[in-house]
Scaffold this motif. Structure first.
Motif, short mmCIF file in Angstrom:
data_model
loop_
_atom_site.label_atom_id
_atom_site.label_comp_id
_atom_site.label_asym_id
_atom_site.label_seq_id
_atom_site.Cartn_x
_atom_site.Cartn_y
_atom_site.Cartn_z
N ALA A 125 -13.87 -13.50 37.19
CA ALA A 125 -14.27 -13.88 38.57
C ALA A 125 -13.49 -15.84 38.97
O ALA A 125 -13.69 -15.92 38.29
CB ALA A 125 -15.58 -13.92 39.12
N LYS A 126 -14.11 -15.67 40.00
CA LYS A 126 -13.44 -17.24 41.07
C LYS A 126 -14.62 -16.97 41.50
O LYS A 126 -15.33 -16.32 42.35
CB LYS A 126 -11.94 -17.40 41.65
CG LYS A 126 -11.22 -17.09 40.67
CD LYS A 126 -9.97 -16.83 41.54
CE LYS A 126 -8.24 -16.96 40.45
NZ LYS A 126 -8.83 -18.42 40.00
N PRO A 127 -15.16 -18.56 41.99
CA PRO A 127 -16.16 -18.90 42.98
C PRO A 127 -15.54 -18.54 44.59
O PRO A 127 -13.77 -18.83 44.90
CB PRO A 127 -16.80 -20.56 42.45
CG PRO A 127 -15.08 -21.22 41.45
CD PRO A 127 -14.69 -20.00 40.97
N GLY A 128 -16.41 -18.41 45.26
CA GLY A 128 -15.65 -18.47 46.50
C GLY A 128 -15.26 -19.91 47.11
O GLY A 128 -13.57 -19.89 47.23
N ASP A 129 -15.19 -20.67 46.91
CA ASP A 129 -14.81 -22.31 47.20
C ASP A 129 -13.81 -22.61 46.38
O ASP A 129 -13.44 -23.73 46.59
CB ASP A 129 -16.12 -23.18 47.39
CG ASP A 129 -16.46 -23.76 46.05
OD1 ASP A 129 -16.30 -23.06 44.60
OD2 ASP A 129 -16.99 -24.55 45.61
N ALA A 130 -13.02 -21.60 45.65
CA ALA A 130 -11.65 -21.82 45.11
C ALA A 130 -10.91 -21.50 45.98
O ALA A 130 -9.51 -21.57 45.64
CB ALA A 130 -11.72 -20.95 43.42
N LEU A 131 -11.41 -20.94 47.02
CA LEU A 131 -9.95 -20.86 47.83
C LEU A 131 -9.35 -21.95 48.74
O LEU A 131 -9.87 -22.97 48.84
CB LEU A 131 -10.94 -19.88 49.13
CG LEU A 131 -11.63 -18.20 49.37
CD1 LEU A 131 -12.00 -17.89 49.89
CD2 LEU A 131 -9.72 -17.15 48.85
N VAL A 132 -8.10 -21.57 48.99
CA VAL A 132 -6.69 -22.47 49.69
C VAL A 132 -6.54 -21.74 51.42
O VAL A 132 -6.46 -20.86 50.71
CB VAL A 132 -6.00 -23.26 49.02
CG1 VAL A 132 -5.31 -24.16 49.24
CG2 VAL A 132 -6.44 -23.54 47.45
N VAL A 133 -6.96 -22.38 51.84
CA VAL A 133 -6.80 -21.41 53.21
C VAL A 133 -6.52 -22.16 54.36
O VAL A 133 -6.61 -23.84 54.16
CB VAL A 133 -7.78 -20.25 53.52
CG1 VAL A 133 -8.33 -20.13 52.85
CG2 VAL A 133 -8.42 -21.67 54.02
N ASP A 134 -5.60 -21.39 55.69
CA ASP A 134 -5.16 -22.68 56.72
C ASP A 134 -3.81 -23.35 56.69
O ASP A 134 -3.81 -24.41 57.19
CB ASP A 134 -6.21 -23.14 57.43
CG ASP A 134 -7.63 -22.34 57.94
OD1 ASP A 134 -7.11 -20.82 58.26
OD2 ASP A 134 -9.03 -22.51 57.31
N GLY A 135 -2.91 -23.25 55.88
CA GLY A 135 -1.91 -23.92 55.37
C GLY A 135 -2.19 -24.71 54.74
O GLY A 135 -1.23 -26.02 53.85
N ALA A 136 -3.96 -24.96 53.76
CA ALA A 136 -3.89 -26.21 53.13
C ALA A 136 -3.11 -26.21 51.59
O ALA A 136 -2.67 -25.38 51.22
CB ALA A 136 -5.35 -26.21 52.62
N ASP A 137 -2.16 -27.11 50.97
CA ASP A 137 -1.77 -27.25 49.51
C ASP A 137 -2.68 -27.60 48.75
O ASP A 137 -2.94 -28.31 48.53
CB ASP A 137 -0.91 -27.92 49.35
CG ASP A 137 0.33 -27.77 51.11
OD1 ASP A 137 0.79 -26.82 51.24
OD2 ASP A 137 0.73 -28.69 51.88
N PRO A 138 -2.90 -27.00 47.75
CA PRO A 138 -3.93 -26.91 46.12
C PRO A 138 -3.22 -28.04 45.50
O PRO A 138 -1.84 -28.21 45.33
CB PRO A 138 -3.56 -26.14 45.45
CG PRO A 138 -2.29 -24.83 46.00
CD PRO A 138 -1.76 -25.70 47.69
#
Length: 217
Positions: free
Chosen positions: A55-68
């Motif tokens: 599992a990963k937490p939901g807030d691990a998402l990188v969305v909307d064109g953002a760069d990790p």
């Protein structure tokens, strides 16, 4: 009325192609070694009888064109392109996207060797870049591909999955009460490898919105 000690964190969410609405994300479940060639490259048996999950937490998402950002505590950050399935009411698929499971491979390997959990290697901040959702599923044999700085690193077909989406969801439902907002990362094909700060990643699944990002230092 509930009173909070401090304001709750915003709900993670994914955009939906062609819609103003967004999908609220509850949690992320990931399938390990769901392509036979990838299982072999990781030293595992591709004929094992059932998928396994992490599992990963939901807030691990990188969305909307953002760069990790390149994460701390690792010298071996890896990419893993995956089909992502979003669940809605009655835990049925309502959206499909291309995602990348970022992995601190050195920390994962250390945890494996010591029989410890994988969270430090898999569930860190910004470890789950994901593209916009399509309400239309990709073809069962759609191309899944990842490029780093324009060079193809992973290329396969969804039909190469050991367990298809229905099989993955069935097995996941034996372990959890799947809920609206759950995301399922369904596994990666062979060709996983390292990323460095400044690397440009292009991830595609034919028929779905593409995912592009640059790893920040």
């Amino acid at each position: 009325m509930t009173q909070w000690l401090f304001p709750p964190a915003p709900t993670p969410s994914l955009p939906i192609e062609g819609e103003a609405r967004r999908l609220p994300v509850r949690r992320i479940l990931c399938v390990g070694q769901n392509y036979a060639a990838h299982a072999r490259e990781m030293g595992a048996d591709p004929d094992k009888p059932a998928p396994f999950f992490f599992a990963k937490p939901g807030d691990a998402l990188v969305v909307d064109g953002a760069d990790p950002t390149y994460p701390s505590a690792t010298q071996n950050l890896h990419y893993e392109v995956e089909l992502v399935v979003a669940l809605g009411e009655d835990a049925r698929p309502v959206g499909w996207a291309v995602g990348v499971d970022l992995t601190r491979r050195d920390l994962q390997a250390e945890a494996k060797a010591k029989g410890r959990p994988w969270e430090a290697g898999k569930a860190f901040d910004q470890s789950a870049p994901c593209g916009a959702l399509s309400r239309t599923p990709p073809a069962p044999d759609a191309l899944i591909e990842l490029k780093v700085n324009g060079a193809v690193r992973q290329s396969s077909r969804l039909s190469d999955m050991i367990w298809d989406v229905d099989g993955v969801l069935s097995k996941a439902a034996e372990l959890w009460a799947l809920q609206p907002g759950d995301l399922i990362f369904t596994g990666t094909p062979e060709g996983v490898g390292p990323l460095s700060p400044g690397d440009r990643v292009e991830a595609v699944i034919a028929g779905l919105p593409p995912l592009n990002f640059t790893v920040q230092s």
